[in-house]
Enzyme design. Structure first.
Site, short mmCIF file in Angstrom:
data_model
loop_
_atom_site.label_atom_id
_atom_site.label_comp_id
_atom_site.label_asym_id
_atom_site.label_seq_id
_atom_site.Cartn_x
_atom_site.Cartn_y
_atom_site.Cartn_z
N GLY A 14 0.77 -1.40 0.04
CA GLY A 14 0.08 0.03 0.15
C GLY A 14 0.91 1.10 -0.03
CE LYS A 37 8.35 3.17 -7.32
NZ LYS A 37 7.66 2.56 -6.24
CD GLU A 110 5.18 4.66 -4.22
OE1 GLU A 110 5.07 3.39 -4.25
OE2 GLU A 110 4.65 5.40 -4.59
#
Length: 238
Positions: A14, A37, A110
């Protein structure tokens, strides 16, 4: 916190949905948000990656940036090597994040997989990028059995490197939580030595974007720009 690292205790737990929720909450406060990212694996050219998915959920006010993409679903160093493409280094990640932080109020970085997944053949990891940036690290963890050990290992690895675990968010809270999940609400902060900062309901990534944006702040604690109350949540799921 102009730059926050988002890592997980593993893969497919998640991280992207949590990143999108944090981005949503920040954007609703009027902050300019970018999602970075560093290494997208397992996605081919033309397919949406995690940064694009975070933008789809969080809205056009959020910017998505991807440094590198490798088609095979492997650790970034291996995926890059097999694709014959340049690897991403911690310095690459730090440089890109700092450039974005000069323009945006919040940059969410992330990671791929867990904290110590290798980015390059020199053994560089997301933790090394966080150390270069001196950035806090938000840990995304699963709800059920086994999460205490995985989360504690992650936060201990952070502290061993002089890094600050900002807190833990449960990446997919089940609609019908079992005994382990319910107990973990109380046990996670003690085991991790870091506060529990939210719980994202399972399936949230499948919500319509407008619904996601309306609900996301309710999944996150005030430190992350939301309204989630740990005590009230725990009481409701007993």
């Amino acid at each position: 916190m102009p730059i926050t690292i988002v890592t997980g205790t593993g893969t497919e737990i998640g991280k992207t949905v949590v990143t999108a929720a944090v981005a949503t909450a920040a954007a609703r406060q009027g902050r300019k948000v970018a999602v970075l990212k560093p290494a997208q694996t397992g996605v081919r050219a033309g397919e949406p990656g995690d940064a694009q998915e975070a933008v789809r959920l969080a809205g056009a006010d959020v910017t998505g940036v991807e440094l590198a993409r490798f088609p095979e679903p492997l650790a970034p160093d291996t995926a890059a090597r097999r694709a014959g493409l340049p690897q991403v280094t911690p310095h690459d990640v730090a440089e890109a994040a700092e450039k974005l932080a000069a323009e945006y109020d919040l940059v969410l970085v992330e990671g791929a997989g867990g904290l110590l997944v290798r980015l390059d053949d020199a053994g560089g990891t997301l933790a090394d990028a966080a150390r270069l940036l001196r950035a806090p690290v938000l840990v995304v963890a699963p709800a059920g059995l086994g999460t205490l050990n995985m989360t504690t290992l992650t936060t201990e690895a952070l502290r061993a490197r002089g890094l600050h675990p900002l807190g833990v968010v449960i990446g997919s809270w089940p609609a019908a939580p079992d005994l382990a999940a319910r107990c973990n609400l109380a046990d996670l902060p003690a085991s991790a030595g870091a506060p529990l900062l939210g719980a994202v309901p399972e399936g949230s990534g499948a919500l319509a974007p407008q619904t996601f944006r309306a609900q996301a702040p309710g999944w996150l604690a005030p430190l992350l720009g939301g309204t989630w109350d740990e005590a009230a949540f725990a009481s409701a799921v007993r």
